[in-house]
Write an enzyme that holds these catalytic residues in place. Structure first.
Site, short mmCIF file in Angstrom:
data_model
loop_
_atom_site.label_atom_id
_atom_site.label_comp_id
_atom_site.label_asym_id
_atom_site.label_seq_id
_atom_site.Cartn_x
_atom_site.Cartn_y
_atom_site.Cartn_z
CG HIS A 1 8.33 9.31 0.83
ND1 HIS A 1 9.36 8.44 0.85
CD2 HIS A 1 7.25 8.61 0.36
CE1 HIS A 1 8.95 7.26 0.41
NE2 HIS A 1 7.68 7.34 0.10
CG PHE B 1 -4.97 10.90 -8.07
CD1 PHE B 1 -4.71 11.39 -6.80
CD2 PHE B 1 -5.13 11.84 -9.10
CE1 PHE B 1 -4.60 12.76 -6.53
CE2 PHE B 1 -5.03 13.21 -8.85
CZ PHE B 1 -4.76 13.68 -7.57
NE ARG B 2 -4.52 5.08 -2.28
CZ ARG B 2 -3.32 4.86 -1.75
NH1 ARG B 2 -2.37 4.26 -2.45
NH2 ARG B 2 -3.08 5.20 -0.51
CG HIS C 1 5.04 11.01 -4.09
ND1 HIS C 1 6.13 10.72 -3.30
CD2 HIS C 1 4.19 9.96 -3.94
CE1 HIS C 1 5.95 9.55 -2.70
NE2 HIS C 1 4.76 9.08 -3.06
CG ASP D 1 3.49 9.79 -0.02
OD1 ASP D 1 2.86 9.10 -0.84
OD2 ASP D 1 4.12 9.30 0.94
CG HIS E 1 9.08 3.81 0.00
ND1 HIS E 1 7.85 4.29 0.38
CD2 HIS E 1 9.68 3.37 1.14
CE1 HIS E 1 7.72 4.15 1.69
NE2 HIS E 1 8.82 3.59 2.17
C1 NCD Z 1 1.69 5.20 0.24
C2 NCD Z 1 0.33 4.63 -0.17
O1 NCD Z 1 -0.55 4.51 0.67
O2 NCD Z 1 0.16 4.30 -1.35
N1 NCD Z 1 1.78 5.21 1.65
C3 NCD Z 1 2.66 5.91 2.41
O3 NCD Z 1 2.66 5.72 3.61
N2 NCD Z 1 3.50 6.78 1.90
C4 NCD Z 1 2.78 4.43 -0.43
C5 NCD Z 1 4.12 5.09 -0.42
O4 NCD Z 1 4.29 6.23 -0.89
O5 NCD Z 1 5.07 4.45 -0.01
ZN ZN Z 2 3.83 7.66 -2.00
ZN ZN Z 3 6.68 5.64 -0.55
#
Ligand code: NCD
Ligand code: ZN
Ligand code: ZN
Length: 406
Positions: A194, A21-22, A18, A267, A140
């Protein structure tokens, strides 16, 4: 685990199922050069990347394009979760499981979620379609309506603790209950990401006991912080689902020690310093963690059960962070040290005690909520397919040569 030296274990390369890496589109927050250096510094040799990029990865073509952008830039092997397009949940029925290891559904919206799939009919279609193609859905699971409603309360008197304590509890429980009902109806394999509260853990465990194919992930963040930290640290530990209280955290740790959780994930969700130093209400949820995950969890495990045999504890870490995710997501050659497997290896010194500081952060975002933590256990060296990709003694990294695991 194999004892390599008097003071270190050789473990299979860890798998982080999870990460965000954008790439594409959000590379001001993170990129594969930085993200994968953070990963190997944390003993992670395989990551599974999430689809909430710009544009979102909703199609096989989008994943092929994403892989082309990553090629030559990653120190770790990787696989993808494909995003489920809320306009076309039925498309899951034709998904090529060789392209994506699983399909991600965001049941609630926040800054970095792509399109949200909360409509009951669309969710039903998605679960039915996934059951047909045999793809696992990862979720999610928060309740969208409640999420929005409570987001509006963020800056209100009553404070952060009150907000954090209330928002996810009800929204998450409702959404997890909905997931379980859909699994019961369609037989779809579902993995709740998560997971954050005691009630959600109890619900999923009860569903498992009833024979339903539903599993869950715990993050290092929810195991490491509580609402008291959230009050103190503010927006940096803001994530979705929110960090909760000690009672919840104790229940999540029980799910670690009892191995009720199927996987641990970071995450890893970096946002820029500028974004995270806005007011809590205006800062996007998410924080980095791929580098910190294994050590933070090991630190927690040793603190909570100092008398436990270290070999037994390390075996649990390996099941939760290597063989478990390899089996759940079907990652060939990963998660075990066996003949024929990829030689992804980590040299891990379980008793090293050290301070995690901002200077050590490898994520492009340049900050960590774990700055100033005294860590137990340290990654000394990391190998991906037999090549050394990280050496803590020299700070040297190997060559980026990560492969897409299809
Ligand atoms: C994650 C993100 O910034 O991409 N943010 C988060 O708070 N967990 C998105 C996600 O996992 O829901
Ligand atoms: Zn996430
Ligand atoms: Zn999430």
């Amino acid at each position: 685990p194999v004892v390599a030296a008097r003071d270190a274990y050789v473990l299979p390369g860890l798998i982080d199922p999870h990460v965000h890496f954008r790439t594409p589109g959000l590379t001001h927050k993170e990129d594969w050069g930085h993200g994968s250096r953070a990963a190997v510094a944390g003993g992670v040799t395989t990551v599974m990347d999430m689809p909430n990029t710009r544009p979102a990865s909703f199609t096989a073509k989008a994943l092929i394009d994403k892989a082309a952008l990553i090629e030559g830039r990653s120190l770790v092997d990787f696989a993808f979760h494909i995003g489920v397009d809320p306009e076309h949940p039925e498309a899951l029925a034709d998904l090529d499981t060789g392209t994506a290891r699983s399909a991600k559904i965001f049941m609630a919206g926040h800054h970095t979620a792509p399109a949200v799939l909360s409509d009951p009919a669309a969710l039903d279609t998605a679960f039915a379609a996934a059951a047909r193609s045999g793809v696992r859905v990862v979720l999610h699971a928060e309740d969208g309506g409640l999420f929005d409603l409570l987001d509006a309360w963020w800056g209100e008197p009553g404070g952060y603790r009150d907000y954090e304590a209330r928002r996810p509890r009800t929204g998450g429980i409702a959404a997890v209950a909905k997931v379980i009902e859909l699994v019961r109806r369609h037989g779809t394999a579902a993995h709740v990401l998560h997971l954050s509260s005691a009630e959600e853990a109890d619900l999923v465990c009860a569903a498992q006991a009833a024979g339903l194919p539903v599993t869950f992930e715990l993050t290092g963040h929810h195991l490491s912080f509580t609402d008291a930290d959230t009050c103190r640290v503010g927006a940096r530990t803001r994530l979705a689902p929110a960090i909760r209280g000690v009672r919840d955290q104790d229940r999540l740790w029980r799910a670690v020690f009892g191995e009720q959780a199927a996987t641990l994930g970071s995450d890893h969700a970096p946002h820029t310093v500028a974004e995270k130093t806005r007011s809590v209400a205006d800062s996007p949820p998410g924080l980095p963690g791929v580098q910190e995950l294994a050590t933070a969890v090991w630190t927690g495990m040793r603190r909570r059960a100092p008398e436990e045999d270290a070999d037994a504890a390390i075996g649990r870490l390996v099941r939760l962070m290597a063989s478990g995710p390899a089996d759940l997501f079907g990652l060939p050659g990963k998660g075990r040290i066996t003949p024929g497997a990829d030689a992804d290896l980590v040299l891990f010194a379980p008793d090293d005690t050290w301070m995690f500081s901002a200077a050590q952060v490898r994520s492009k975002c340049g900050w960590s909520a774990y700055e100033g933590w005294t860590m137990t256990g340290r990654v000394r060296r990391t190998f991906r397919r037999g090549e050394q990709v990280f050496d803590a003694a020299t700070g040297a990294y190997g060559a980026p040569d990560g492969a897409w695991l299809r």
